[in-house]
Scaffold this motif. Structure first.
Motif, short mmCIF file in Angstrom:
data_model
loop_
_atom_site.label_atom_id
_atom_site.label_comp_id
_atom_site.label_asym_id
_atom_site.label_seq_id
_atom_site.Cartn_x
_atom_site.Cartn_y
_atom_site.Cartn_z
N PHE A 37 38.71 44.41 44.34
CA PHE A 37 38.54 45.78 43.88
C PHE A 37 38.44 46.70 45.09
N ARG A 38 38.59 47.97 44.86
CA ARG A 38 38.37 48.93 45.93
C ARG A 38 37.76 50.19 45.37
N GLY A 47 40.28 47.93 39.94
CA GLY A 47 40.75 46.58 40.15
C GLY A 47 42.11 46.55 40.83
N ILE A 48 42.27 45.68 41.80
CA ILE A 48 43.53 45.50 42.52
C ILE A 48 44.28 44.31 41.96
N TYR A 94 36.69 47.74 50.18
CA TYR A 94 37.29 46.69 49.38
C TYR A 94 36.24 45.61 49.08
N PHE A 95 36.17 45.23 47.82
CA PHE A 95 35.19 44.25 47.36
C PHE A 95 35.89 43.05 46.71
N CYS A 96 35.27 41.89 46.83
CA CYS A 96 35.67 40.78 45.97
C CYS A 96 34.52 40.48 45.01
N LEU A 107 40.81 42.66 35.24
CA LEU A 107 40.73 43.64 36.33
C LEU A 107 39.62 44.66 36.05
N SER A 108 38.77 44.33 35.09
CA SER A 108 37.71 45.25 34.71
C SER A 108 36.47 44.99 35.55
N VAL A 109 35.92 46.05 36.13
CA VAL A 109 34.72 45.94 36.96
C VAL A 109 33.58 45.29 36.17
#
Length: 125
Positions: A37-38, A47-48, A94-96, A107-109
């Motif tokens: 994600f970013r 979501g990326i 940027y997060f994983c 792709l949902s947070v």
């Protein structure tokens, strides 16, 4: 305890590349997925893409347009995000993140309970 640690961020010129890493610990079993994600300043986290490492199934957000690639090295418990053809608008933290289940690659947070601390990517000349 599930832990995720991102690394590999930095400053890069437009058109350049970076490879981000997400090292995971505490994840047991095969039924999990890792998402990238970013979050840009003033914007919501988005979501990326995501991967189910055991089966290498992947899903990407529409805006990726082939510029970003997710891969995994299961022996190292690490998932990667290759960023190519970077643009200034890609500047973000940027997060994983990790979640149980790989039947639906989300792709949902809100689907991800486990998060890393993030790594800054800045695209600027």
């Amino acid at each position: 305890e599930v832990q995720l640690v991102e690394s590999g961020g930095g400053l890069v010129q437009p058109g350049g590349s970076l490879r981000l890493s997400c090292a995971t610990t505490g994840i047991t079993g095969d039924d999990y997925s890792i998402g990238w994600f970013r979050q840009a300043p003033g914007k919501e986290r988005e979501g990326i893409g995501c991967i189910a490492p055991t089966f290498h199934n992947r899903r990407y957000a529409g805006f990726v347009e082939g510029r970003f690639t997710i891969s995994s090295d299961n022996a190292k418990n690490t998932v990667y995000l290759q960023l190519d053809s970077l643009k200034p608008e890609d500047t973000a933290v940027y997060f994983c993140a990790a979640r149980r289940g790989f039947g639906v690659l989300s792709l949902s947070v809100s689907s991800y309970p486990y998060w890393g601390q993030g790594t800054q990517v800045t695209v600027s000349s």
